[in-house]
Design a protein around this motif. Structure first.
Motif, mmCIF file in Angstrom:
data_model
loop_
_atom_site.group_PDB
_atom_site.id
_atom_site.type_symbol
_atom_site.label_atom_id
_atom_site.label_comp_id
_atom_site.label_asym_id
_atom_site.label_seq_id
_atom_site.Cartn_x
_atom_site.Cartn_y
_atom_site.Cartn_z
ATOM 1 N N THR A 85 33.119 32.371 31.510
ATOM 2 C CA THR A 85 34.448 32.303 30.921
ATOM 3 C C THR A 85 35.513 32.593 31.966
ATOM 4 O O THR A 85 36.550 31.921 32.010
ATOM 5 C CB THR A 85 34.563 33.291 29.749
ATOM 6 N N LEU A 86 35.261 33.569 32.821
ATOM 7 C CA LEU A 86 36.206 33.872 33.894
ATOM 8 C C LEU A 86 36.351 32.678 34.832
ATOM 9 O O LEU A 86 37.459 32.303 35.208
ATOM 10 C CB LEU A 86 35.739 35.101 34.681
ATOM 11 N N VAL A 87 35.241 32.058 35.199
ATOM 12 C CA VAL A 87 35.292 30.900 36.091
ATOM 13 C C VAL A 87 36.032 29.739 35.416
ATOM 14 O O VAL A 87 36.834 29.046 36.045
ATOM 15 C CB VAL A 87 33.867 30.488 36.526
ATOM 16 N N LEU A 88 35.776 29.533 34.128
ATOM 17 C CA LEU A 88 36.488 28.490 33.388
ATOM 18 C C LEU A 88 37.986 28.770 33.345
ATOM 19 O O LEU A 88 38.804 27.852 33.482
ATOM 20 C CB LEU A 88 35.948 28.398 31.961
ATOM 21 N N ALA A 89 38.368 30.014 33.154
ATOM 22 C CA ALA A 89 39.784 30.365 33.113
ATOM 23 C C ALA A 89 40.446 30.110 34.466
ATOM 24 O O ALA A 89 41.559 29.571 34.530
ATOM 25 C CB ALA A 89 39.962 31.825 32.693
ATOM 26 N N LYS A 90 39.762 30.486 35.550
ATOM 27 C CA LYS A 90 40.303 30.231 36.885
ATOM 28 C C LYS A 90 40.454 28.733 37.131
ATOM 29 O O LYS A 90 41.481 28.270 37.625
ATOM 30 C CB LYS A 90 39.395 30.835 37.956
ATOM 31 N N ALA A 91 39.429 27.978 36.783
ATOM 32 C CA ALA A 91 39.464 26.533 37.002
ATOM 33 C C ALA A 91 40.535 25.876 36.130
ATOM 34 O O ALA A 91 41.237 24.967 36.586
ATOM 35 C CB ALA A 91 38.094 25.929 36.711
ATOM 36 N N LEU A 92 40.663 26.321 34.897
ATOM 37 C CA LEU A 92 41.667 25.758 34.007
ATOM 38 C C LEU A 92 43.070 26.023 34.534
ATOM 39 O O LEU A 92 43.935 25.144 34.480
ATOM 40 C CB LEU A 92 41.517 26.329 32.595
ATOM 41 N N GLY A 93 43.310 27.219 35.047
ATOM 42 C CA GLY A 93 44.628 27.546 35.592
ATOM 43 C C GLY A 93 44.985 26.667 36.777
ATOM 44 O O GLY A 93 46.087 26.116 36.856
ATOM 45 N N LEU A 94 44.053 26.516 37.714
ATOM 46 C CA LEU A 94 44.338 25.700 38.898
ATOM 47 C C LEU A 94 44.418 24.213 38.556
ATOM 48 O O LEU A 94 45.284 23.501 39.068
ATOM 49 C CB LEU A 94 43.273 25.957 39.969
ATOM 50 N N ALA A 95 43.528 23.747 37.692
ATOM 51 C CA ALA A 95 43.575 22.336 37.291
ATOM 52 C C ALA A 95 44.851 22.050 36.500
ATOM 53 O O ALA A 95 45.473 20.994 36.671
ATOM 54 C CB ALA A 95 42.346 21.983 36.468
ATOM 55 N N GLY A 96 45.250 22.973 35.642
ATOM 56 C CA GLY A 96 46.498 22.793 34.902
ATOM 57 C C GLY A 96 47.697 22.704 35.825
ATOM 58 O O GLY A 96 48.600 21.884 35.615
ATOM 59 N N ILE A 139 47.330 29.523 30.003
ATOM 60 C CA ILE A 139 46.118 30.018 29.343
ATOM 61 C C ILE A 139 45.091 30.458 30.378
ATOM 62 O O ILE A 139 44.417 31.474 30.199
ATOM 63 C CB ILE A 139 45.536 28.939 28.403
ATOM 64 N N GLY A 140 44.972 29.723 31.484
ATOM 65 C CA GLY A 140 44.045 30.114 32.545
ATOM 66 C C GLY A 140 44.416 31.456 33.165
ATOM 67 O O GLY A 140 43.547 32.306 33.411
ATOM 68 N N ILE A 141 45.700 31.662 33.404
ATOM 69 C CA ILE A 141 46.163 32.935 33.975
ATOM 70 C C ILE A 141 45.915 34.081 32.988
ATOM 71 O O ILE A 141 45.406 35.144 33.359
ATOM 72 C CB ILE A 141 47.652 32.830 34.356
ATOM 73 N N ILE A 142 46.241 33.847 31.723
ATOM 74 C CA ILE A 142 46.004 34.873 30.699
ATOM 75 C C ILE A 142 44.510 35.105 30.518
ATOM 76 O O ILE A 142 44.062 36.244 30.353
ATOM 77 C CB ILE A 142 46.680 34.468 29.374
ATOM 78 N N GLY A 143 43.728 34.034 30.557
ATOM 79 C CA GLY A 143 42.273 34.155 30.425
ATOM 80 C C GLY A 143 41.666 34.994 31.533
ATOM 81 O O GLY A 143 40.748 35.781 31.298
ATOM 82 N N GLU A 144 42.177 34.825 32.758
ATOM 83 C CA GLU A 144 41.704 35.687 33.862
ATOM 84 C C GLU A 144 41.989 37.146 33.557
ATOM 85 O O GLU A 144 41.157 38.018 33.786
ATOM 86 C CB GLU A 144 42.409 35.306 35.166
ATOM 87 N N TRP A 145 43.184 37.416 33.057
ATOM 88 C CA TRP A 145 43.545 38.795 32.746
ATOM 89 C C TRP A 145 42.670 39.338 31.627
ATOM 90 O O TRP A 145 42.246 40.497 31.671
ATOM 91 C CB TRP A 145 45.024 38.860 32.355
ATOM 92 N N LEU A 146 42.401 38.508 30.606
ATOM 93 C CA LEU A 146 41.587 38.962 29.481
ATOM 94 C C LEU A 146 40.141 39.246 29.886
ATOM 95 O O LEU A 146 39.464 40.045 29.237
ATOM 96 C CB LEU A 146 41.606 37.920 28.357
ATOM 97 N N CYS A 147 39.659 38.601 30.925
ATOM 98 C CA CYS A 147 38.266 38.787 31.352
ATOM 99 C C CYS A 147 38.088 39.976 32.286
ATOM 100 O O CYS A 147 36.985 40.225 32.769
ATOM 101 C CB CYS A 147 37.739 37.512 32.010
ATOM 102 N N GLN A 148 39.156 40.712 32.564
ATOM 103 C CA GLN A 148 39.027 41.895 33.407
ATOM 104 C C GLN A 148 38.242 42.962 32.678
ATOM 105 O O GLN A 148 38.364 43.132 31.456
ATOM 106 C CB GLN A 148 40.394 42.480 33.754
ATOM 107 N N LEU A 149 37.471 43.695 33.433
ATOM 108 C CA LEU A 149 36.754 44.833 32.862
ATOM 109 C C LEU A 149 37.691 46.027 32.808
ATOM 110 O O LEU A 149 38.546 46.197 33.670
ATOM 111 C CB LEU A 149 35.542 45.176 33.719
ATOM 112 N N PRO A 150 37.533 46.869 31.808
ATOM 113 C CA PRO A 150 38.354 48.083 31.773
ATOM 114 C C PRO A 150 37.969 48.986 32.938
ATOM 115 O O PRO A 150 36.883 48.856 33.504
ATOM 116 C CB PRO A 150 38.002 48.706 30.421
ATOM 117 N N PRO A 151 38.844 49.911 33.313
ATOM 118 C CA PRO A 151 38.526 50.796 34.431
ATOM 119 C C PRO A 151 37.245 51.581 34.175
ATOM 120 O O PRO A 151 36.976 52.002 33.053
ATOM 121 C CB PRO A 151 39.717 51.739 34.525
ATOM 122 N N ASN A 152 36.485 51.758 35.219
ATOM 123 C CA ASN A 152 35.216 52.474 35.130
ATOM 124 C C ASN A 152 35.481 53.968 35.289
ATOM 125 O O ASN A 152 36.045 54.406 36.281
ATOM 126 C CB ASN A 152 34.272 51.979 36.226
#
Length: 175
Positions: A85-96, A139-152
């Motif tokens: 999903t993260l890779v798709l979000a990155k690709a969608l952002g750049l392709a968009g 959506i790709g930029i937001i998707g990247e942000w949504l796929c971040q892990l919370p702080p450890n």
């Protein structure tokens, strides 16, 4: 694996390269008589559906990553799906970004012939596709942000150090 956010300049570069390619294609079409401008409506529809799917998947990954592990429902989200999903979000952002530049370049070169029916339809098709591609980039930029892990909160966490210091102070007062 440590994934980094896509820097802003990569989106700008993709949009600029797409713009140049769109302008080049439209000017080649004018000089050769072989018109390749425009976008079929099915492309705009597929881009919109793809953007919605990536957004839905990113929201599910975000919900899964920010839920307490003991309370997580069984779902299709696992680490592999989250990475995809993260890779798709990155690709969608750049392709968009690249495709929005592509369509805007075609619009810029065709707007002078807007009164002709062919160019009129092509400009409208490109405008709709450009708007959808800009939405996909967002959506790709937001998707990247949504796929971040919370702080450890590992052993070096500031919260844990403060809690340990408070516990040590409390024990010192008890003695």
């Amino acid at each position: 694996m440590k994934a980094r956010r896509t820097p802003w300049w990569q989106f700008a570069l993709a949009a600029a390269l797409g713009l140049l390619a769109g302008i080049g294609l439209a000017s080649y079409g004018e000089s050769s008589g072989l018109s390749l401008i425009g976008a079929p409506w099915v492309v705009a529809g597929l881009l919109a559906v793809l953007g919605l799917l990536v957004l839905i998947m990113a929201l599910q990954v975000h919900k899964y990553a920010n839920t307490d592990p003991k309370k997580r429902p069984h779902s299709f989200v696992n680490p592999t799906v989250a990475v995809y999903t993260l890779v798709l979000a990155k690709a969608l952002g750049l392709a968009g970004a690249a495709l929005s530049g592509w369509y805007v370049g075609q619009i810029l070169m065709s707007i002078g012939h807007f009164e002709a029916p062919f160019y009129h339809d092509a400009v409208i098709e490109c405008a709709v596709s450009a708007v959808i591609c800009i939405a996909d980039m967002i959506i790709g930029i937001i998707g990247e942000w949504l796929c971040q892990l919370p702080p450890n909160d590992g052993p070096e966490s500031a919260k844990l150090k403060q809690a340990k210091n408070r516990q040590d102070v409390a024990q010192a007062f008890k003695q």
